[in-house]
Structure formats: structure tokens, C-alpha cells
Design an enzyme around this catalytic site. Structure first.
Site, mmCIF file in Angstrom:
data_model
loop_
_atom_site.group_PDB
_atom_site.id
_atom_site.type_symbol
_atom_site.label_atom_id
_atom_site.label_comp_id
_atom_site.label_asym_id
_atom_site.label_seq_id
_atom_site.Cartn_x
_atom_site.Cartn_y
_atom_site.Cartn_z
ATOM 1 N N TRP A 93 -3.228 -2.339 -1.479
ATOM 2 C CA TRP A 93 -2.869 -3.662 -2.031
ATOM 3 C C TRP A 93 -3.526 -4.629 -1.066
ATOM 4 O O TRP A 93 -3.098 -4.778 0.074
ATOM 5 C CB TRP A 93 -1.355 -3.768 -2.055
ATOM 6 N N GLU A 149 16.934 -15.670 -18.592
ATOM 7 C CA GLU A 149 15.913 -14.678 -18.918
ATOM 8 C C GLU A 149 16.403 -13.250 -18.885
ATOM 9 O O GLU A 149 15.880 -12.422 -19.616
ATOM 10 C CB GLU A 149 14.650 -14.852 -18.051
ATOM 11 N N ASN A 178 -0.680 0.906 6.167
ATOM 12 C CA ASN A 178 0.071 -0.025 5.333
ATOM 13 C C ASN A 178 0.570 -1.121 6.256
ATOM 14 O O ASN A 178 1.060 -0.820 7.336
ATOM 15 C CB ASN A 178 1.246 0.755 4.705
ATOM 16 N N GLY A 179 0.439 -2.381 5.867
ATOM 17 C CA GLY A 179 0.944 -3.462 6.716
ATOM 18 C C GLY A 179 -0.195 -4.326 7.227
ATOM 19 O O GLY A 179 -1.285 -4.346 6.654
ATOM 20 N N LYS A 226 16.976 -17.997 -14.257
ATOM 21 C CA LYS A 226 17.223 -16.579 -13.974
ATOM 22 C C LYS A 226 18.280 -16.020 -14.916
ATOM 23 O O LYS A 226 18.140 -14.942 -15.473
ATOM 24 C CB LYS A 226 17.679 -16.466 -12.514
ATOM 25 N N HIS A 270 25.586 -38.764 -19.121
ATOM 26 C CA HIS A 270 24.716 -39.470 -20.069
ATOM 27 C C HIS A 270 24.482 -38.640 -21.330
ATOM 28 O O HIS A 270 23.495 -38.845 -22.028
ATOM 29 C CB HIS A 270 23.398 -39.847 -19.381
ATOM 30 N N GLU A 276 16.442 -23.243 -11.199
ATOM 31 C CA GLU A 276 16.005 -21.862 -10.998
ATOM 32 C C GLU A 276 17.154 -20.887 -11.321
ATOM 33 O O GLU A 276 16.941 -19.847 -11.940
ATOM 34 C CB GLU A 276 15.479 -21.690 -9.565
ATOM 35 N N CYS A 320 0.829 -1.209 0.000
ATOM 36 C CA CYS A 320 0.000 0.000 0.000
ATOM 37 C C CYS A 320 0.860 1.254 0.000
ATOM 38 O O CYS A 320 2.003 1.244 0.424
ATOM 39 C CB CYS A 320 -0.861 0.036 1.249
ATOM 40 N N LYS A 332 5.540 -9.675 -17.393
ATOM 41 C CA LYS A 332 5.446 -10.009 -15.973
ATOM 42 C C LYS A 332 4.294 -10.976 -15.705
ATOM 43 O O LYS A 332 4.414 -11.877 -14.907
ATOM 44 C CB LYS A 332 5.267 -8.725 -15.151
ATOM 45 N N ARG A 345 4.187 0.801 -6.594
ATOM 46 C CA ARG A 345 4.179 -0.194 -5.516
ATOM 47 C C ARG A 345 3.099 -1.259 -5.729
ATOM 48 O O ARG A 345 3.088 -2.269 -5.045
ATOM 49 C CB ARG A 345 3.911 0.516 -4.174
HETATM 50 C C1 F6R Z 1 10.752 -16.121 -14.036
HETATM 51 C C2 F6R Z 1 9.357 -15.771 -13.902
HETATM 52 C C3 F6R Z 1 8.350 -16.637 -14.564
HETATM 53 C C4 F6R Z 1 7.105 -16.794 -13.677
HETATM 54 C C5 F6R Z 1 6.015 -17.560 -14.436
HETATM 55 C C6 F6R Z 1 4.799 -17.796 -13.578
HETATM 56 O O1 F6R Z 1 11.571 -15.256 -13.336
HETATM 57 O O2 F6R Z 1 9.021 -14.799 -13.296
HETATM 58 O O3 F6R Z 1 8.886 -17.893 -14.896
HETATM 59 O O4 F6R Z 1 7.479 -17.486 -12.529
HETATM 60 O O5 F6R Z 1 5.638 -16.826 -15.568
HETATM 61 O O6 F6R Z 1 4.230 -16.603 -13.167
HETATM 62 P P1 F6R Z 1 3.209 -16.562 -11.960
HETATM 63 O O7 F6R Z 1 3.965 -16.988 -10.746
HETATM 64 O O8 F6R Z 1 2.748 -15.142 -11.895
HETATM 65 O O9 F6R Z 1 2.114 -17.536 -12.297
#
Ligand code: F6R
Length: 608
Positions: free
Chosen positions: A74, A488, A100-101, A485, A504, A481, A2, A603, A27
Site C-alpha cells: 500500500w 447511512e 510494513n510501516g 453516520k 425557526h 457528521e 501492506c 465505498k 488490507r
Molecule cells: C460517509 C462516507 C462518504 C464519503 C464520501 C467521500 O461515511 O464515507 O460520505 O465521505 O463519499 O468519499 P471520499 O472521501 O473517498 O472522497
């Protein structure tokens, strides 16, 4: 999370509040509202959705006055709606509050206030504060706020105003940030500096447990016990863009550094004093919990990796067979459900199309669905039977960091919770995981100190064509993971392999100077991983090994070693994630990439 803005002075408060809220939009929020004192009474306008919705409502019906507070919400307690938007008022309309919180003990307070005759208009935890101010008001708002704060448990920032004392705003900081902006015959308060920069660059940053008594002419600060505090004026030299990022160069770096707090917030209220995982949001009967005979975990990308960690811990603690699958495959596979299959979907945004489709498929087939998500009120949260919220706060960078570590925390808690109510298959591991969770915020904070080492390593290998990540057991999941990272945001081709699987086929790709990031945190697999490191070293790979502090062997095996603060191996993925995020971040920066918005990625993936 928030955003709060407060103003007192000679300008029309509405403009200052709306401008400030706009600067806090980054935010993340789902509704917005303002309250302004018009000389007679406090008037409030609140609206679900974007700030523009609120502005449209105010068009032609503005709120005149020079004292006010505003808020972008939020959702945490109660879905996003006009009624749940802040500011919240008491029964008489004389007091309003923006918050907020989380007020952890709000349910008990709410019941007490209802019994005393107070009428509530929202589902929020915040509203108890307004009613508490009303019931404890003794003619002095500052004194009253001290009394109210003494009754509240949790992490919060509050700004309170009263029609009884229209020359004053009182603000409290307990864990959630607040800054006071210092003007000439006017003063401001906000959750973050960008909201103030249009008006002033001189601020007091409130510290933990401080209260500000703000009038147009002066600001006095106190500790919560009433002791006066003298504050130093901080002059902000950043521009608005840098201020939104809290002084970090990118949102991703800011979010990496927010992880100790995000992890702590996700644990708040969920570990009991007698060492149990507490998830009151799961409305389960004992019979339901005991009846579960298989679990499907479904997610995408990074959330899928969290699910892979979840499978290992759930199987170990509950002995229930767990399958984990990416949602885009699961939804079309016609999976087999028993009458007691539980489906766990994991999604930061709660809007990922494939995950949502998998959830719908599972529900249509009669399965109970638990969602782990970061967004209250998201589609996944609305449609699941039960929801475990990760309190990571809005994640803005496309690459997921703090959402991932908090998903892990939610899954550890869920596994312990389920194991405890079913009768634990492995009580010693539950104890180990719960003890480790308590210390996790601290461990995550310490591991951030690896940033200079990861930067140096990233600079060495940023222009390599490919990199390999290897590990066994949970280290293999952490490797997946880490590789995702790196891919991407740096665009370096990266592959993760179960270390024992290299020979293998993939070992053919290992040649002189090829970077291999080897993870060795799983004690029972340590020697086997060391053997695999020797295999790639024999092909002249350049190996960076991540292992626990105190490991005396690794330095003679790998080219470089990064030592991590020791935690239970079960929790290692949450700690190892941090240096791997930093590695990807610094490699992307070195290559000049758009770190927060990598090419081709979004995102929230709301299409198939
Ligand atoms: C990688 C990343 C994506 C998300 C994926 C799922 O850094 O952010 O691989 O993890 O698109 O997204 P959500 O969690 O929003 O369903």
C-alpha cells in the site's frame, strides 16, 4: 496497509506466499511481489496492480524453492509501480526485505548509503533496510538485524532473508503487527492471522519491539536489545472471516477501534520538538504561503464535514477567508478565484468523481490545489500540486470513521503550518491545538470506553423513526457528521441542526420521546446550547447530551449524559466523532443491517 508473508519449510514457498497474500488482500494494496531462494540465489518477481497480475507473470515462470517472503504494498513512499513493489534487495541480491510501516529517517540513511556507494532501484523507504543489512552483515543475520533496527526510526514490521543463511528468516515488530505461525518442520510469519490459517492455528503474536529468528525447526524470540523472550502459543479459534476483521464483528467496528493508532500515525513526524507543525510534503515558498488570500475547501459527504471543521480552524488561525462546499455543487458553480486562491480537496479514496472534477476545474482556473487523501497514488493525489496523506490505512467499511478523524488531524496540522509560516494571527490557539494534537491519540483511546454506554443508548432508540442532532459552532459540524453516520448505516432518518436554528421551523417536529443528541463541547457556547436543550425538553424530547467530564450542570438538564475526556474545544470534533460512530454502529447492529455494506451505497463513488 501492506501485507507480509514469510515461509520456511518443505513446501514450495511460492504457493504458500501467494495464498497468504490473497488472504491479506482485504488490507488494501496496489502492487505485490515475492522473493524465493532457489538453492543458489534469491529470485524476485514484483508486479503493479492486483495479485492476479503477479500470478500471471509467474505462470510458467514460477520461483522454485522452500524459503521465501511475499508482500502486498500500500504505497507510502514512492508511487505504486513494479520497481517500488516489495520485496526489496541490496546491491548484491544476497539480502531481501519486506516491510510494513514507515522508516521515518530513511532520507538521511539513503543519502549516507548512496555516499558509501550503494545503488538504489526504488523510491521507497524500505530499500534502505536491504542496503543497511548488506553494509552491516557480519555473518549472522539475527545479529545484523539487531544492528540495523538500532539505526531505524519509525513504525515498522520487517521480514529479512539472506542467500548467505538460507535456513533462516528474521522478523522484527516495531508498532506494525506481525504473527509467527508454528508448523511441523515448517514455520511462517505474516502481518495478520488469516494468511496462516490454511496451515496452522498455533501462533506467536510478536509484541512491540520483539524479534523472531525463524528456522523450519524452531522459532526463537528476542527483545531488540538481544534479551531472549519466551512466548506463549496462542491457538486461534476464529474462522478466516473473523480473523480478517481482527476478531471484531464488523470492519466498521475494527476501524473505529483503530482510530488511536490512525491518528498517531497521521501525526508521526509532523509535530516538531519545538512545537511546530511540520509538513515537508508541501513544497512551498514563503512568498506563496504568504500570498494566499482565500481558500476553497471542496469535498463530499464525511470528507466535506472534515472540511467544515477545517474552515473554522483555518479562519481562526490564519484570518484567510475560507469557503467550503460539496464538490458536486462547486464544480458547476463557476466559483470566483483570485490570483492567489488555494483550493483544498479532501477525499479518503482519492477517486471520488465530483471531487476530482472540482480539482481539475480549480487547476484549469490557475489555482494551486492541495489534496488531503488516504490513498497514495490515487487520482486526486496524482493530480494535485501538493498532497497531505492521512495515514489511516485502508478503510474497508463503507461508512467512513478513521479516515474522517485523520482528515481532521491533517487539517489541524495544515492550519497550524500555514499560520506559523505566515505569522500567526492567534499564537495562543496554535499552541493549544498543537498541544491537543499530541494528546489526541490518548483521548481517542479513552473515548472508546464509551462503547457500552452508546450500545445501551442505541438499543433504546434503534427502532425510532427519526433522530435529531444539535450543537453550535464546531458541535454543529460534529452533529452533521453524527447524523450522516446514523442515516447511512441504521437507515433511521436523522437531521442535524445548528441548535439556535431549531426554533425557526424544525422545533415543530419535536414531540414526546423523539431522540435528540445534543453536543455541548464548545465552552463559549455552552449556556446557549443548554437553553436549546431546554427548548426540546419542554417538548418532551428524550435528550442524550455529550459534554466534558466534570460538567456538573448537564445531568439536571438532559435525560442522559455521556461524559467525554476533556480536550481543547478546537479538537472536540475528533473526540465527539467516536461515540457518535459507535451510536450509529450499535443502532445498525440492533436493526440487523449489513453494517459494512449499507444498502444503496458504495465505498468509492467514481460516478457523478
Ligand atoms: C460517509 C462516507 C462518504 C464519503 C464520501 C467521500 O461515511 O464515507 O460520505 O465521505 O463519499 O468519499 P471520499 O472521501 O473517498 O472522497
Amino acid at each position: 496497509m501492506c501485507g507480509i508473508v514469510g515461509y520456511i519449510g518443505e513446501r514450495q514457498a511460492q504457493q504458500v506466499l501467494l495464498h497468504g497474500l490473497e488472504k491479506l488482500e482485504y488490507r488494501g494494496y496496489d502492487s505485490a511481489g515475492i522473493a524465493v531462494f532457489d538453492g543458489q540465489a534469491i529470485r524476485v518477481k514484483k508486479k503493479l496492480g492486483r495479485l492476479a497480475n503477479l500470478e500471471n507473470t509467474l505462470n510458467g515462470h514460477g520461483l522454485p524453492g522452500v524459503l521465501g517472503i511475499g508482500h502486498t504494498r500500500w504505497a507510502t513512499h514512492g508511487r505504486p509501480s513494479d520497481a517500488n513493489a516489495h520485496p526489496h534487495g541490496d546491491c548484491t541480491g544476497r539480502f531481501v526485505v519486506a516491510h510494513n510501516g514507515i522508516i521515518e529517517n530513511y532520507l538521511r540513511l539513503r543519502q549516507e548509503l548512496i555516499q558509501a556507494g550503494h545503488q538504489f532501484r526504488s523510491e521507497t523507504d524500505t530499500e534502505v533496510v536491504a542496503h543497511l543489512v548488506e553494509s552491516l552483515y557480519d555473518g549472522d543475520l539475527l545479529r545484523t538485524v539487531f544492528k540495523v533496527a538500532a539505526k531505524l526510526r519509525g513504525a515498522y514490521a520487517l521480514v529479512v532473508m539472506s542467500a548467505e543463511e538460507p535456513g533462516r528468516l528474521v522478523a522484527v515488530r516495531k508498532h506494525s503487527p506481525l504473527v509467527v505461525g508454528l508448523g511441523d518442520e515448517e514455520n511462517f510469519v505474516a502481518s495478520d492471522i488469516p494468511a496462516l490459517l490454511n496451515y496452522t492455528r498455533n501462533v506467536y503474536v510478536l509484541e512491540e519491539g520483539e524479534v523472531a529468528d525463524i528456522t523450519a525447526k524452531a522459532v526463537h524470540c528476542y527483545r531488540l536489545d538481544g534479551t531472549p523472550v519466551s512466548k506463549e502459543v496462542l491457538t486461534v479459534t476464529w474462522d478466516v472471516d473473523a480473523a480478517e476483521k481482527g476478531g471484531y464483528e464488523h470492519f466498521m467496528l475494527k476501524e473505529i477501534y483503530e482510530q488511536p493508532k490512525a491518528v498517531a500515525d497521521t501525526l508521526t513526524g509532523r509535530l516538531s520538538d519545538d512545537n511546530r507543525a511540520v509538513l515537508p510534503e508541501l513544497h512551498w515558498t514563503l512568498g506563496m504561503a504568504r500570498g494566499i488570500d482565500r481558500i476553497h475547501i471542496v469535498a463530499c459527504g464525511t470528507a466535506y464535514h472534515a472540511g467544515m471543521v477545517g474552515r473554522q480552524i483555518l479562519e481562526r488561525l490564519t484570518r484567510i477567508p475560507v469557503e467550503v462546499e460539496v464538490a458536486s455543487e462547486y464544480r458547476y458553480r463557476d466559483p470566483i478565484y483570485t490570483d492567489h486562491t488555494l483550493v483544498l480537496v479532501i477525499s479518503q479514496s482519492g477517486e471520488t468523481a465530483d471531487t476530482l472534477a472540482a480539482l481539475r476545474e480549480a487547476r484549469a482556473r490557475g489555482a494551486r490545489v492541495v489534496a488531503v487523501t488516504n490513498v497514495v497514488g490515487s487520482s486526486v493525489a496524482r493530480e494535485a500540486d501538493d498532497v497531505i496523506i492521512t495515514w489511516a490505512g485502508p478503510e474497508i467499511a463503507v461508512a467512513s470513521t478513521k479516515a474522517y478523524t485523520t482528515q481532521l488531524v491533517a487539517l489541524y496540522l495544515f492550519a497550524c503550518y500555514l499560520a506559523q509560516i505566515r505569522g500567526a494571527a492567534d499564537p495562543a490557539t496554535i499552541e493549544e491545538v498543537l498541544a491537543g494534537l499530541r494528546d489526541l491519540p490518548d483521548a481517542v483511546s479513552k473515548v472508546l470506553d464509551t462503547a457500552p454506554a452508546m450500545k445501551a443508548f442505541a438499543q433504546q432508540f434503534a427502532w425510532k423513526e427519526s433522530a435529531f442532532f444539535i450543537g453550535r459552532g464546531l458541535d454543529y459540524v460534529a452533529a452533521l457528521e453524527g447524523a450522516l453516520k446514523l442515516k447511512e448505516i441504521s437507515y433511521i432518518h436523522a437531521e442535524a441542526y445548528a441548535a439556535g436554528e431549531l426554533k425557526h421551523g424544525t422545533l415543530a417536529l419535536i414531540a414526546e420521546g423523539v431522540p435528540v443528541i445534543a453536543l455541548a463541547t464548545q465552552d463559549h457556547l455552552y449556556e446557549k446550547t443548554v437553553s436549546n436543550i431546554k427548548e426540546v425538553k419542554a417538548r418532551d424530547a428524550h435528550v442524550l447530551a455529550l459534554t466534558w467530564t466534570g460538567d456538573e450542570e448537564m445531568a439536571s438538564v438532559a435525560d442522559e449524559v455521556l461524559y467525554l475526556p476533556r480536550v481543547s474545544p478546537w479538537l472536540a470534533p475528533a473526540v465527539v466523532a467516536v461515540p457518535l460512530q459507535l451510536l450509529a454502529y450499535f443502532a445498525a447492529v440492533e436493526r440487523g443491517n449489513d453494517v459494512d455494506k449499507p444498502r444503496n451505497l458504495a465505498k468509492s463513488v467514481t460516478v457523478e
